[in-house]
Design an enzyme around this catalytic site. Structure first.
Site, PDB file in Angstrom:
ATOM      1  N   ASN A   1     -35.743  -7.723 -16.832  1.00 15.44           N
ATOM      2  CA  ASN A   1     -36.534  -7.679 -15.595  1.00 15.44           C
ATOM      3  C   ASN A   1     -35.893  -8.655 -14.632  1.00 15.44           C
ATOM      4  O   ASN A   1     -35.720  -9.838 -14.953  1.00 15.44           O
ATOM      5  CB  ASN A   1     -37.986  -8.091 -15.851  1.00 15.44           C
ATOM      6  CG  ASN A   1     -38.766  -7.027 -16.605  1.00 15.44           C
ATOM      7  OD1 ASN A   1     -38.240  -5.950 -16.902  1.00 15.44           O
ATOM      8  ND2 ASN A   1     -40.010  -7.317 -16.920  1.00 15.44           N
TER       9      ASN A   1
ATOM     10  N   TYR B   1     -35.988 -10.142 -10.674  1.00 15.79           N
ATOM     11  CA  TYR B   1     -36.623 -10.235  -9.353  1.00 15.79           C
ATOM     12  C   TYR B   1     -35.874 -11.166  -8.407  1.00 15.79           C
ATOM     13  O   TYR B   1     -35.828 -10.925  -7.210  1.00 15.79           O
ATOM     14  CB  TYR B   1     -38.086 -10.673  -9.491  1.00 15.79           C
ATOM     15  CG  TYR B   1     -38.943  -9.557 -10.047  1.00 15.79           C
ATOM     16  CD1 TYR B   1     -39.457  -8.579  -9.213  1.00 15.79           C
ATOM     17  CD2 TYR B   1     -39.170  -9.441 -11.419  1.00 15.79           C
ATOM     18  CE1 TYR B   1     -40.202  -7.517  -9.711  1.00 15.79           C
ATOM     19  CE2 TYR B   1     -39.919  -8.384 -11.930  1.00 15.79           C
ATOM     20  CZ  TYR B   1     -40.424  -7.424 -11.077  1.00 15.79           C
ATOM     21  OH  TYR B   1     -41.140  -6.367 -11.566  1.00 15.79           O
TER      22      TYR B   1
ATOM     23  N   GLU C   1     -41.535  -9.960 -21.288  1.00 17.23           N
ATOM     24  CA  GLU C   1     -41.394 -11.303 -20.716  1.00 17.23           C
ATOM     25  C   GLU C   1     -42.119 -12.398 -21.500  1.00 17.23           C
ATOM     26  O   GLU C   1     -43.102 -12.988 -21.006  1.00 17.23           O
ATOM     27  CB  GLU C   1     -41.895 -11.292 -19.264  1.00 17.23           C
ATOM     28  CG  GLU C   1     -41.127 -10.334 -18.370  1.00 17.23           C
ATOM     29  CD  GLU C   1     -41.586 -10.394 -16.910  1.00 17.23           C
ATOM     30  OE1 GLU C   1     -42.630 -11.014 -16.629  1.00 17.23           O
ATOM     31  OE2 GLU C   1     -40.902  -9.838 -16.045  1.00 17.23           O
TER      32      GLU C   1
ATOM     33  N   ARG D   1     -41.611   3.830 -17.769  1.00 16.75           N
ATOM     34  CA  ARG D   1     -41.944   2.678 -18.613  1.00 16.75           C
ATOM     35  C   ARG D   1     -43.398   2.297 -18.361  1.00 16.75           C
ATOM     36  O   ARG D   1     -43.767   1.959 -17.237  1.00 16.75           O
ATOM     37  CB  ARG D   1     -41.018   1.495 -18.309  1.00 16.75           C
ATOM     38  CG  ARG D   1     -41.404   0.269 -19.094  1.00 16.75           C
ATOM     39  CD  ARG D   1     -40.420  -0.901 -18.994  1.00 16.75           C
ATOM     40  NE  ARG D   1     -41.008  -2.019 -19.701  1.00 16.75           N
ATOM     41  CZ  ARG D   1     -41.360  -3.185 -19.159  1.00 16.75           C
ATOM     42  NH1 ARG D   1     -41.113  -3.431 -17.886  1.00 16.75           N
ATOM     43  NH2 ARG D   1     -41.947  -4.114 -19.872  1.00 16.75           N
TER      44      ARG D   1
ATOM     45  N   GLU E   1     -37.402  -3.704 -15.007  1.00 17.71           N
ATOM     46  CA  GLU E   1     -38.205  -3.904 -13.795  1.00 17.71           C
ATOM     47  C   GLU E   1     -37.308  -4.483 -12.709  1.00 17.71           C
ATOM     48  O   GLU E   1     -36.473  -5.341 -12.978  1.00 17.71           O
ATOM     49  CB  GLU E   1     -39.352  -4.913 -14.004  1.00 17.71           C
ATOM     50  CG  GLU E   1     -40.511  -4.416 -14.820  1.00 17.71           C
ATOM     51  CD  GLU E   1     -41.593  -5.484 -14.995  1.00 17.71           C
ATOM     52  OE1 GLU E   1     -41.767  -6.339 -14.098  1.00 17.71           O
ATOM     53  OE2 GLU E   1     -42.250  -5.455 -16.044  1.00 17.71           O
TER      54      GLU E   1
ATOM     55  N   HIS F   1     -47.736  -5.824 -23.054  1.00 17.34           N
ATOM     56  CA  HIS F   1     -47.552  -6.271 -21.667  1.00 17.34           C
ATOM     57  C   HIS F   1     -48.762  -7.146 -21.320  1.00 17.34           C
ATOM     58  O   HIS F   1     -49.503  -6.868 -20.377  1.00 17.34           O
ATOM     59  CB  HIS F   1     -47.388  -5.087 -20.723  1.00 17.34           C
ATOM     60  CG  HIS F   1     -46.658  -5.418 -19.454  1.00 17.34           C
ATOM     61  ND1 HIS F   1     -45.510  -4.786 -19.050  1.00 17.34           N
ATOM     62  CD2 HIS F   1     -46.917  -6.319 -18.484  1.00 17.34           C
ATOM     63  CE1 HIS F   1     -45.093  -5.275 -17.880  1.00 17.34           C
ATOM     64  NE2 HIS F   1     -45.943  -6.219 -17.513  1.00 17.34           N
TER      65      HIS F   1
HETATM   66  C1  FCB Z   1     -43.258  -9.110 -13.801  1.00 16.99           C
HETATM   67  C2  FCB Z   1     -44.282  -8.424 -14.679  1.00 16.99           C
HETATM   68  C3  FCB Z   1     -44.883  -7.199 -14.056  1.00 16.99           C
HETATM   69  C4  FCB Z   1     -45.137  -7.381 -12.577  1.00 16.99           C
HETATM   70  C5  FCB Z   1     -43.930  -7.951 -11.879  1.00 16.99           C
HETATM   71  C6  FCB Z   1     -44.100  -8.131 -10.398  1.00 16.99           C
HETATM   72  O1  FCB Z   1     -43.113 -10.423 -14.200  1.00 16.99           O
HETATM   73  O2  FCB Z   1     -43.700  -8.033 -15.888  1.00 16.99           O
HETATM   74  O3  FCB Z   1     -46.047  -6.872 -14.784  1.00 16.99           O
HETATM   75  O4  FCB Z   1     -46.266  -8.136 -12.391  1.00 16.99           O
HETATM   76  O5  FCB Z   1     -43.584  -9.158 -12.456  1.00 16.99           O
END
Ligand code: FCB
Length: 466
Positions: free
Chosen positions: A299, A301, A166, A77, A357, A121
């Site tokens: 995505n 985290y 995002e 990606r 992600e 992006h």
């Molecule tokens: C996300 C972004 C990516 C990267 C990660 C850590 O929010 O999409 O570009 O910076 O965080």
């Protein structure tokens, strides 16, 4: 746990984005991006770095494709730099800019790696920003024309397309908090921006369907499960409000064609929408936003744990001690990946989902002189292992998960944080541009390869069920 638990044809990938890795910001006819401009203002990037060279991927992409081949991934990606294709934002298409991606796509395909392309992006042409950027409805047409130019050139080979990465970050970090380019602070403006992003997504999907028949198109959202810090009614309501602004403001229109009524009421109450309300919504917009897509990119985290602050405003708290956080200050909470995937399936039923992600920033141990082998990063290995287990659990519960992309192939320019935050499976020495594998790269390689062995099909990237 082996990859045998993952369905046939699963995409095993790594992710990057153009502004974070390419550098060469003034080469090949590329125009200025809003991130070039934003990073040039002293104080905007925490460590004082800028993206003008980054990982020099523009010149070193062959080496980077080779890193991916060694990992054994079957998908990559990456994003297209909008100002390489339309240096002035509108009008003339820079064929030389498209040549770069044309060669990259061919290089990936030759290495057995499927290109998974993101159009936006975040690196919007500065020339568009000079005319209001995403606050202007004209950006919708500009993005649609950009999607057309790229997909005319690459649509014969690229099978997976992402419109935006995002939109919450673009709208709220860029236009409300001023923490990302273009650095504005206007809550009402952020909602207008979010709407134009969503609308241009719908428009671009129509264009992609025309120029890349049979390809899959979707959008990538940053999503988090939201939990109230306590059971108090105030904290629970704060969690509801946070969820409305962060998750449902995007999911509801994309899958249901309407903004969430409670979240709209919150924004009015907070003074983020004036008497005119959602005056940026025109007839037909919501149906366009809800155009059916082939997948949702998630995505992931961390989770959000929220309590009520002054006026009941949602405030995120850190639920674990600081020494358990990643270098971004984010909590590693693998179970949250399973939770958000199951919730999205239950409430929105996307045709398919990719984890587009997932990863963690950790510093390296002090360099051991002449230490052989990869750089030790046990916390990143454990992060990946636990999140893949959570992904597997979601699949076992029936979630149509079709791919997983580790963030990131290599360390890169981490936006407002600069190059100090390291997310890579490969370490990048910015002085020499040398890439060095971390142990997590080898772990991921072995994880993918083990599946192939278990499935007795070592030459293939596709996995069969056990
Ligand atoms: C996300 C972004 C990516 C990267 C990660 C850590 O929010 O999409 O570009 O910076 O965080």
């Amino acid at each position: 746990m082996g990859v045998a638990a993952f369905p046939a044809g699963f995409l095993w990938g790594v992710a990057t984005s153009a502004q974070q890795i390419e550098g060469a910001v003034a080469e090949g006819g590329r125009g200025e991006s809003i991130w070039d401009r934003y990073a040039s203002v002293p104080g905007n990037i925490k460590d004082g770095s800028d993206p003008s060279v980054a990982c020099d991927h523009f010149h070193r992409w062959r080496e980077d494709v080779e890193l991916m081949r060694e990992l054994g991934v079957n998908a990559y990606r990456f994003s297209i730099a909008w100002p390489r294709v339309l240096p002035s934002g509108v009008g003339r298409v820079n064929a030389g800019g498209l040549d770069f991606y044309d060669a990259l796509v061919d290089g990936l395909l030759a290495a057995g790696i499927s290109p998974f392309v993101t159009l936006n992006h975040w690196d919007v042409p500065q020339a568009l920003q000079d005319h209001g950027g995403w606050t202007s409805r004209a950006a919708v047409d500009a993005f649609t024309a950009y999607a057309d130019a790229v997909s005319r050139r690459l649509g014969d080979r690229v099978r997976h397309w992402v419109t935006h990465n995002e939109p919450w970050c673009v709208a709220h970090l860029g236009y409300e908090r001023g923490a990302h380019a273009p650095g504005h602070r206007s809550p009402g403006g952020a909602l207008r921006v979010a709407h134009h992003l969503l609308l241009s997504h719908g428009r671009a999907v129509e264009v992609l369907r025309r120029n890349a028949p049979g390809a899959e198109a979707g959008i990538v959202l940053l999503l988090s499960p939201v939990e109230a810090a306590t059971d108090s009614p105030a904290d629970r309501d704060a969690a509801r409000e946070f969820d409305g602004e962060f998750n449902r403001w995007y999911l509801d229109p994309l899958f249901g064609g309407a903004y969430p009524a409670d979240a709209v009421a919150d924004r009015v109450r907070r003074g983020h929408l004036d008497g005119a309300g959602l005056d940026f919504v025109f007839p037909g917009d919501m149906a366009c936003i809800a155009t059916p897509t082939d997948f949702l990119g998630v995505n992931y985290y961390s989770r959000a744990v929220v309590r009520a602050g002054p006026d009941g405003r949602p405030l995120q708290i850190r639920p674990v001690p600081d020494d358990q956080l990643t270098d971004m200050g984010w909590e590693a909470h693998p179970r949250g990946l399973r939770d958000i995937l199951v919730r999205v399936r239950d409430e929105y039923a996307p045709a398919a989902i990719h984890v587009t992600e997932n990863g963690a920033a950790f510093g390296d141990p002090p360099a051991a002189p002449a230490a052989p082998g990869p750089i030790a990063d046990p916390r990143r290995v454990e992060f990946l292992r636990a999140h893949l287990e959570a992904a597997r659990d979601a699949i076992a519960e029936g979630v149509p998960l079709r791919g997983y992309f580790a963030w990131s192939l290599m360390d890169n320019f981490e936006w407002g944080e600069g190059v100090a935050r390291r997310f890579g499976l490969h370490h990048v020495d910015y002085a020499t541009q040398q890439r060095t594998a971390r142990a997590s790269a080898h772990w991921y390689r072995d994880f993918i390869a083990r599946g192939a062995i278990e499935d007795d099909a070592p030459q293939h990237h596709t996995r069969r069920r056990p």
